[in-house]
Design a protein around this motif. Structure first.
Motif, PDB file in Angstrom:
ATOM      1  N   ARG A  71       0.827  -1.216   0.000  1.00  0.00           N
ATOM      2  CA  ARG A  71       0.000   0.000   0.000  1.00  0.00           C
ATOM      3  C   ARG A  71       0.854   1.256   0.000  1.00  0.00           C
ATOM      4  NH1 ARG A  71      -2.685  -2.780   3.672  1.00  0.00           N
ATOM      5  NH2 ARG A  71      -2.035  -1.479   5.415  1.00  0.00           N
ATOM      6  N   ASP A  72       1.974   1.225   0.707  1.00  0.00           N
ATOM      7  CA  ASP A  72       2.851   2.397   0.788  1.00  0.00           C
ATOM      8  C   ASP A  72       3.427   2.789  -0.565  1.00  0.00           C
ATOM      9  OD1 ASP A  72       2.365   2.652   3.487  1.00  0.00           O
ATOM     10  OD2 ASP A  72       4.284   1.775   4.114  1.00  0.00           O
ATOM     11  N   THR A  73       3.397   1.897  -1.547  1.00  0.00           N
ATOM     12  CA  THR A  73       3.893   2.236  -2.882  1.00  0.00           C
ATOM     13  C   THR A  73       2.817   2.914  -3.737  1.00  0.00           C
ATOM     14  OG1 THR A  73       3.286   0.121  -3.926  1.00  0.00           O
ATOM     15  CG2 THR A  73       5.457   0.248  -2.824  1.00  0.00           C
ATOM     16  N   ARG A  74       1.590   3.034  -3.189  1.00  0.00           N
ATOM     17  CA  ARG A  74       0.478   3.679  -3.908  1.00  0.00           C
ATOM     18  C   ARG A  74       0.161   5.011  -3.240  1.00  0.00           C
ATOM     19  NH1 ARG A  74       1.868  -1.152  -5.635  1.00  0.00           N
ATOM     20  NH2 ARG A  74       0.540  -2.039  -7.229  1.00  0.00           N
ATOM     21  N   PRO A  75      -0.068   6.046  -4.020  1.00  0.00           N
ATOM     22  CA  PRO A  75      -0.362   7.365  -3.438  1.00  0.00           C
ATOM     23  C   PRO A  75      -1.630   7.356  -2.592  1.00  0.00           C
ATOM     24  CG  PRO A  75      -0.006   7.531  -5.811  1.00  0.00           C
ATOM     25  CD  PRO A  75      -0.049   6.073  -5.480  1.00  0.00           C
ATOM     26  N   LYS A  76      -1.515   7.848  -1.370  1.00  0.00           N
ATOM     27  CA  LYS A  76      -2.648   8.078  -0.468  1.00  0.00           C
ATOM     28  C   LYS A  76      -3.426   6.830  -0.090  1.00  0.00           C
ATOM     29  CE  LYS A  76      -3.199  12.759  -2.132  1.00  0.00           C
ATOM     30  NZ  LYS A  76      -4.097  13.786  -2.628  1.00  0.00           N
ATOM     31  N   MET A  77      -2.874   5.669  -0.263  1.00  0.00           N
ATOM     32  CA  MET A  77      -3.563   4.436   0.104  1.00  0.00           C
ATOM     33  C   MET A  77      -3.119   4.061   1.516  1.00  0.00           C
ATOM     34  SD  MET A  77      -3.734   0.789  -1.923  1.00  0.00           S
ATOM     35  CE  MET A  77      -4.375   1.499  -3.424  1.00  0.00           C
ATOM     36  N   THR A  78      -4.009   4.238   2.483  1.00  0.00           N
ATOM     37  CA  THR A  78      -3.611   4.051   3.872  1.00  0.00           C
ATOM     38  C   THR A  78      -4.359   2.926   4.577  1.00  0.00           C
ATOM     39  OG1 THR A  78      -5.224   5.690   4.600  1.00  0.00           O
ATOM     40  CG2 THR A  78      -2.977   6.472   4.149  1.00  0.00           C
ATOM     41  N   GLU A  79      -5.574   2.605   4.143  1.00  0.00           N
ATOM     42  CA  GLU A  79      -6.367   1.620   4.867  1.00  0.00           C
ATOM     43  C   GLU A  79      -6.434   0.298   4.132  1.00  0.00           C
ATOM     44  OE1 GLU A  79      -9.930   2.712   6.923  1.00  0.00           O
ATOM     45  OE2 GLU A  79      -9.622   4.809   6.368  1.00  0.00           O
ATOM     46  N   THR A  80      -6.760  -0.721   4.880  1.00  0.00           N
ATOM     47  CA  THR A  80      -6.958  -2.038   4.301  1.00  0.00           C
ATOM     48  C   THR A  80      -8.337  -2.545   4.702  1.00  0.00           C
ATOM     49  OG1 THR A  80      -5.997  -4.228   4.006  1.00  0.00           O
ATOM     50  CG2 THR A  80      -5.994  -3.357   6.239  1.00  0.00           C
ATOM     51  N   TYR A  81      -8.737  -3.608   4.093  1.00  0.00           N
ATOM     52  CA  TYR A  81      -9.969  -4.297   4.461  1.00  0.00           C
ATOM     53  C   TYR A  81      -9.584  -5.538   5.238  1.00  0.00           C
ATOM     54  CZ  TYR A  81     -12.430  -1.167   1.327  1.00  0.00           C
ATOM     55  OH  TYR A  81     -12.946  -0.046   0.747  1.00  0.00           O
ATOM     56  N   ASP A  82     -10.540  -6.062   5.975  1.00  0.00           N
ATOM     57  CA  ASP A  82     -10.288  -7.271   6.751  1.00  0.00           C
ATOM     58  C   ASP A  82     -10.515  -8.527   5.925  1.00  0.00           C
ATOM     59  OD1 ASP A  82      -9.640  -6.101   9.415  1.00  0.00           O
ATOM     60  OD2 ASP A  82     -11.619  -5.218   9.139  1.00  0.00           O
ATOM     61  N   GLY A  83     -11.143  -8.359   4.780  1.00  0.00           N
ATOM     62  CA  GLY A  83     -11.342  -9.497   3.895  1.00  0.00           C
ATOM     63  C   GLY A  83     -12.303  -9.192   2.776  1.00  0.00           C
ATOM     64  N   ILE A  84     -12.507 -10.203   1.946  1.00  0.00           N
ATOM     65  CA  ILE A  84     -13.396 -10.095   0.797  1.00  0.00           C
ATOM     66  C   ILE A  84     -14.257 -11.347   0.730  1.00  0.00           C
ATOM     67  CG2 ILE A  84     -13.529  -9.980  -1.727  1.00  0.00           C
ATOM     68  CD1 ILE A  84     -10.729  -8.726  -1.675  1.00  0.00           C
ATOM     69  N   THR A  85     -15.525 -11.130   0.471  1.00  0.00           N
ATOM     70  CA  THR A  85     -16.433 -12.235   0.154  1.00  0.00           C
ATOM     71  C   THR A  85     -16.733 -12.161  -1.334  1.00  0.00           C
ATOM     72  OG1 THR A  85     -17.510 -12.353   2.321  1.00  0.00           O
ATOM     73  CG2 THR A  85     -18.806 -13.076   0.442  1.00  0.00           C
ATOM     74  N   GLU A  86     -16.757 -13.318  -1.988  1.00  0.00           N
ATOM     75  CA  GLU A  86     -17.149 -13.397  -3.385  1.00  0.00           C
ATOM     76  C   GLU A  86     -18.238 -14.457  -3.507  1.00  0.00           C
ATOM     77  OE1 GLU A  86     -13.245 -12.732  -5.983  1.00  0.00           O
ATOM     78  OE2 GLU A  86     -12.998 -14.222  -4.376  1.00  0.00           O
ATOM     79  N   VAL A  87     -19.331 -14.087  -4.202  1.00  0.00           N
ATOM     80  CA  VAL A  87     -20.436 -15.014  -4.438  1.00  0.00           C
ATOM     81  C   VAL A  87     -20.753 -14.978  -5.927  1.00  0.00           C
ATOM     82  CG1 VAL A  87     -22.754 -15.727  -3.759  1.00  0.00           C
ATOM     83  CG2 VAL A  87     -21.372 -14.372  -2.165  1.00  0.00           C
ATOM     84  N   TRP A  88     -20.854 -16.157  -6.554  1.00  0.00           N
ATOM     85  CA  TRP A  88     -21.083 -16.264  -7.994  1.00  0.00           C
ATOM     86  C   TRP A  88     -22.497 -16.752  -8.299  1.00  0.00           C
ATOM     87  CZ3 TRP A  88     -16.432 -16.982  -5.763  1.00  0.00           C
ATOM     88  CH2 TRP A  88     -15.290 -16.539  -6.426  1.00  0.00           C
ATOM     89  N   TRP A  89     -23.061 -16.202  -9.391  1.00  0.00           N
ATOM     90  CA  TRP A  89     -24.323 -16.656  -9.968  1.00  0.00           C
ATOM     91  C   TRP A  89     -24.118 -16.867 -11.462  1.00  0.00           C
ATOM     92  CZ3 TRP A  89     -24.131 -13.240  -5.977  1.00  0.00           C
ATOM     93  CH2 TRP A  89     -24.961 -13.495  -4.874  1.00  0.00           C
ATOM     94  N   ASP A  90     -24.896 -17.764 -12.049  1.00  0.00           N
ATOM     95  CA  ASP A  90     -24.785 -18.010 -13.489  1.00  0.00           C
ATOM     96  C   ASP A  90     -25.194 -16.791 -14.307  1.00  0.00           C
ATOM     97  OD1 ASP A  90     -23.786 -20.638 -13.410  1.00  0.00           O
ATOM     98  OD2 ASP A  90     -25.806 -21.462 -13.182  1.00  0.00           O
ATOM     99  N   THR A  91     -26.273 -16.111 -13.882  1.00  0.00           N
ATOM    100  CA  THR A  91     -26.793 -14.982 -14.645  1.00  0.00           C
ATOM    101  C   THR A  91     -27.239 -13.878 -13.695  1.00  0.00           C
ATOM    102  OG1 THR A  91     -29.076 -15.752 -14.611  1.00  0.00           O
ATOM    103  CG2 THR A  91     -27.685 -16.537 -16.443  1.00  0.00           C
ATOM    104  N   LEU A  92     -27.422 -12.697 -14.231  1.00  0.00           N
ATOM    105  CA  LEU A  92     -27.962 -11.591 -13.451  1.00  0.00           C
ATOM    106  C   LEU A  92     -29.380 -11.910 -12.994  1.00  0.00           C
ATOM    107  CD1 LEU A  92     -27.454  -8.791 -12.294  1.00  0.00           C
ATOM    108  CD2 LEU A  92     -28.266  -7.827 -14.451  1.00  0.00           C
TER     109      LEU A  92
END
Length: 126
Positions: free
Chosen positions: A58-79
């Motif tokens: 993150r320190d190599t990117r301008p003004k990027m200071t925060e992080t997230y605790d994680g990511i959830t991904e959920v998939w569907w075949d279609t909208l």
């Protein structure tokens, strides 16, 4: 395929250990229990680790200071599967129960959800 991405920050009153344990061992199985009602095809949790290494990146990117605790991904075949597939009562119950459970550990004001369509550029794991 359509993918919901949920970038998550934990509530400030929940410890990091408790957040990750609850998300994985309580919330994950709850989501799995509603998968058929939601017509979801796949569900993945990605828990943030190695915070020191993440901070260095993150320190190599301008003004990027925060992080997230994680990511959830959920998939569907279609909208359509995402927005209206399955029994409406079961979908409403799933949405209610998941929101109620997320309120125990997710800081909604500092988290975000959006829909994506993947464009795979490469996958050397196959």
């Amino acid at each position: 395929m359509i993918k919901l991405v949920y970038v998550v920050r934990k509530r400030k009153d929940v410890s990091e250990k408790d957040f990750h344990e609850y998300w994985l061992k309580q919330h994950g199985p709850l989501v799995r229990g509603f998968a058929q009602a939601m017509r979801a095809r796949k569900y993945v949790q990605s828990h943030t680790v190695f915070e020191d290494a993440g901070k260095q990146i993150r320190d190599t990117r301008p003004k990027m200071t925060e992080t997230y605790d994680g990511i959830t991904e959920v998939w569907w075949d279609t909208l359509e599967d995402f927005s209206s597939g399955g029994d409406p009562k079961e979908r409403a119950e799933a949405a209610r129960a998941l929101l109620e459970d997320e309120s125990k550990f997710v800081d909604f004001e500092r988290s975000s959800i959006f829909l994506t369509e993947e464009h795979e550029i490469f996958d050397y794991t196959k």
